[in-house]
Design a protein around this motif. Structure first.
Motif, mmCIF file in Angstrom:
data_model
loop_
_atom_site.group_PDB
_atom_site.id
_atom_site.type_symbol
_atom_site.label_atom_id
_atom_site.label_comp_id
_atom_site.label_asym_id
_atom_site.label_seq_id
_atom_site.Cartn_x
_atom_site.Cartn_y
_atom_site.Cartn_z
ATOM 1 N N CYS A 62 0.851 -1.185 0.000
ATOM 2 C CA CYS A 62 0.000 0.000 0.000
ATOM 3 C C CYS A 62 0.892 1.242 0.000
ATOM 4 O O CYS A 62 1.857 1.307 0.767
ATOM 5 C CB CYS A 62 -0.886 -0.005 1.243
ATOM 6 S SG CYS A 62 -1.858 1.516 1.439
ATOM 7 N N PRO A 63 0.591 2.245 -0.824
ATOM 8 C CA PRO A 63 1.433 3.438 -0.865
ATOM 9 C C PRO A 63 1.275 4.337 0.351
ATOM 10 O O PRO A 63 2.126 5.190 0.599
ATOM 11 C CB PRO A 63 0.962 4.154 -2.138
ATOM 12 C CG PRO A 63 -0.448 3.732 -2.292
ATOM 13 C CD PRO A 63 -0.491 2.303 -1.794
ATOM 14 N N ALA A 64 0.223 4.141 1.135
ATOM 15 C CA ALA A 64 -0.001 5.000 2.300
ATOM 16 C C ALA A 64 0.549 4.402 3.591
ATOM 17 O O ALA A 64 1.216 5.087 4.359
ATOM 18 C CB ALA A 64 -1.493 5.283 2.453
ATOM 19 N N CYS A 65 0.303 3.099 3.820
ATOM 20 C CA CYS A 65 0.705 2.502 5.101
ATOM 21 C C CYS A 65 1.730 1.381 4.941
ATOM 22 O O CYS A 65 2.151 0.794 5.924
ATOM 23 C CB CYS A 65 -0.517 1.987 5.850
ATOM 24 S SG CYS A 65 -1.343 0.581 5.068
ATOM 25 N N PHE A 66 2.137 1.078 3.699
ATOM 26 C CA PHE A 66 3.156 0.074 3.381
ATOM 27 C C PHE A 66 2.767 -1.352 3.760
ATOM 28 O O PHE A 66 3.613 -2.227 3.873
ATOM 29 C CB PHE A 66 4.506 0.440 4.004
ATOM 30 C CG PHE A 66 4.993 1.792 3.620
ATOM 31 C CD1 PHE A 66 5.388 2.051 2.320
ATOM 32 C CD2 PHE A 66 5.032 2.826 4.541
ATOM 33 C CE1 PHE A 66 5.829 3.314 1.951
ATOM 34 C CE2 PHE A 66 5.468 4.085 4.180
ATOM 35 C CZ PHE A 66 5.869 4.332 2.881
ATOM 36 N N THR A 67 1.482 -1.613 3.936
ATOM 37 C CA THR A 67 1.004 -2.958 4.222
ATOM 38 C C THR A 67 1.141 -3.811 2.961
ATOM 39 O O THR A 67 0.841 -3.354 1.857
ATOM 40 C CB THR A 67 -0.477 -2.909 4.653
ATOM 41 O OG1 THR A 67 -0.575 -2.134 5.844
ATOM 42 C CG2 THR A 67 -1.030 -4.299 4.903
ATOM 43 N N THR A 68 1.574 -5.049 3.105
ATOM 44 C CA THR A 68 1.718 -5.951 1.964
ATOM 45 C C THR A 68 0.342 -6.276 1.399
ATOM 46 O O THR A 68 -0.567 -6.678 2.125
ATOM 47 C CB THR A 68 2.436 -7.240 2.376
ATOM 48 O OG1 THR A 68 3.709 -6.903 2.922
ATOM 49 C CG2 THR A 68 2.624 -8.175 1.197
ATOM 50 N N LEU A 69 0.208 -6.114 0.077
ATOM 51 C CA LEU A 69 -1.048 -6.386 -0.612
ATOM 52 C C LEU A 69 -1.004 -7.655 -1.449
ATOM 53 O O LEU A 69 -2.011 -8.320 -1.627
ATOM 54 C CB LEU A 69 -1.409 -5.207 -1.533
ATOM 55 C CG LEU A 69 -1.567 -3.847 -0.870
ATOM 56 C CD1 LEU A 69 -1.752 -2.768 -1.931
ATOM 57 C CD2 LEU A 69 -2.724 -3.861 0.108
ATOM 58 N N CYS A 70 0.177 -7.968 -1.980
ATOM 59 C CA CYS A 70 0.276 -9.086 -2.904
ATOM 60 C C CYS A 70 1.710 -9.604 -2.936
ATOM 61 O O CYS A 70 2.650 -8.822 -3.039
ATOM 62 C CB CYS A 70 -0.145 -8.610 -4.291
ATOM 63 S SG CYS A 70 -0.017 -9.856 -5.551
ATOM 64 N N LEU A 71 1.867 -10.921 -2.849
ATOM 65 C CA LEU A 71 3.194 -11.538 -2.902
ATOM 66 C C LEU A 71 3.518 -12.069 -4.291
ATOM 67 O O LEU A 71 4.668 -12.355 -4.594
ATOM 68 C CB LEU A 71 3.279 -12.691 -1.899
ATOM 69 C CG LEU A 71 3.089 -12.326 -0.429
ATOM 70 C CD1 LEU A 71 3.042 -13.590 0.417
ATOM 71 C CD2 LEU A 71 4.177 -11.402 0.037
ATOM 72 N N GLU A 72 2.505 -12.199 -5.130
ATOM 73 C CA GLU A 72 2.687 -12.800 -6.450
ATOM 74 C C GLU A 72 1.820 -12.052 -7.459
ATOM 75 O O GLU A 72 0.593 -12.067 -7.370
ATOM 76 C CB GLU A 72 2.245 -14.262 -6.364
ATOM 77 C CG GLU A 72 2.481 -15.061 -7.578
ATOM 78 C CD GLU A 72 2.014 -16.491 -7.361
ATOM 79 O OE1 GLU A 72 1.670 -17.113 -8.363
ATOM 80 O OE2 GLU A 72 1.980 -16.974 -6.221
ATOM 81 N N CYS A 73 2.461 -11.354 -8.403
ATOM 82 C CA CYS A 73 1.709 -10.584 -9.388
ATOM 83 C C CYS A 73 2.444 -10.557 -10.723
ATOM 84 O O CYS A 73 3.599 -10.980 -10.818
ATOM 85 C CB CYS A 73 1.473 -9.155 -8.896
ATOM 86 S SG CYS A 73 2.982 -8.213 -8.727
ATOM 87 N N GLN A 74 1.769 -10.031 -11.719
ATOM 88 C CA GLN A 74 2.340 -9.925 -13.054
ATOM 89 C C GLN A 74 2.268 -8.462 -13.493
ATOM 90 O O GLN A 74 1.217 -7.826 -13.396
ATOM 91 C CB GLN A 74 1.550 -10.802 -14.026
ATOM 92 C CG GLN A 74 2.087 -10.815 -15.420
ATOM 93 C CD GLN A 74 1.231 -11.696 -16.326
ATOM 94 O OE1 GLN A 74 0.015 -11.795 -16.168
ATOM 95 N NE2 GLN A 74 1.873 -12.331 -17.278
ATOM 96 N N ARG A 75 3.391 -7.945 -13.983
ATOM 97 C CA ARG A 75 3.455 -6.561 -14.451
ATOM 98 C C ARG A 75 2.764 -6.431 -15.806
ATOM 99 O O ARG A 75 2.854 -7.312 -16.647
ATOM 100 C CB ARG A 75 4.909 -6.115 -14.563
ATOM 101 C CG ARG A 75 5.068 -4.725 -15.124
ATOM 102 C CD ARG A 75 6.514 -4.344 -15.195
ATOM 103 N NE ARG A 75 6.761 -3.471 -14.067
ATOM 104 C CZ ARG A 75 7.947 -3.131 -13.621
ATOM 105 N NH1 ARG A 75 9.031 -3.611 -14.182
ATOM 106 N NH2 ARG A 75 8.081 -2.324 -12.614
ATOM 107 N N HIS A 76 2.082 -5.302 -15.997
ATOM 108 C CA HIS A 76 1.430 -5.017 -17.276
ATOM 109 C C HIS A 76 2.495 -4.836 -18.349
ATOM 110 O O HIS A 76 3.552 -4.257 -18.104
ATOM 111 C CB HIS A 76 0.591 -3.744 -17.138
ATOM 112 C CG HIS A 76 -0.340 -3.516 -18.276
ATOM 113 N ND1 HIS A 76 0.078 -3.016 -19.484
ATOM 114 C CD2 HIS A 76 -1.681 -3.717 -18.382
ATOM 115 C CE1 HIS A 76 -0.965 -2.902 -20.293
ATOM 116 N NE2 HIS A 76 -2.040 -3.326 -19.654
#
Length: 159
Positions: A62-76
């Protein structure tokens, strides 16, 4: 002169001169009770176990609180600041704030390179729902009808 003369300032120590450093009181021969020299290795094993050996383009926060949102993703492929994922954490889908397909970010094609709008142009009839950080409620992306998360407001870090 009484009380306010220049000589009075030299005689009495200032607050910073009276303060004793806490470093003088620390016993460095005893290991701190919250220090774990193997913590980085343990964290690496934990995340490898969570991913089941799969690679990822980034770990999103998260850009505000730095909480982890995703461990596995694919870049556009085209928009390098956008990511998509299926498995997320600390995300809340805002059911009452659905983006109608005709007005879902109508200016996204006209915006410049610095645009933060998602590249998710839904098919006719598809609805995108806003996704927020469950900790601080910052909008981080959208989710489509196929339950794929599209992050456009998240901080990527090396995996």
């Amino acid at each position: 002169m009484e009380g306010g003369g220049k000589g009075d300032a030299d005689e009495s120590p200032t607050n910073s001169q009276q303060t004793i450093s806490e470093d003088d009181e620390i016993d460095y021969s005893v290991k701190p009770e919250f220090y774990d020299p193997d913590l980085d290795d343990k964290d690496e094993k934990w995340i490898e176990k969570k991913r089941n050996g799969r690679a990822t383009d980034a770990v999103l926060s998260c850009p505000a609180c730095f909480t982890t949102l995703c461990l596995e993703c694919q870049r556009h492929e085209k928009y390098v600041t956008q990511y998509r994922a299926i498995f997320v954490m600390n995300c809340e889908v805002m059911k009452e704030k659905a983006h109608p397909p005709s007005s879902a970010h109508p200016k996204s094609r006209k915006r410049g390179r610095g645009s933060t709008a998602p590249d998710a142009h839904p098919a006719s009839g598809e609805t995108l729902k806003q996704v927020c950080c469950s900790i601080c409620s910052t909008e981080v992306g959208v989710i489509d009808e196929e339950e794929i998360y599209h992050f456009y407001n998240a901080l990527p870090s090396e995996s």
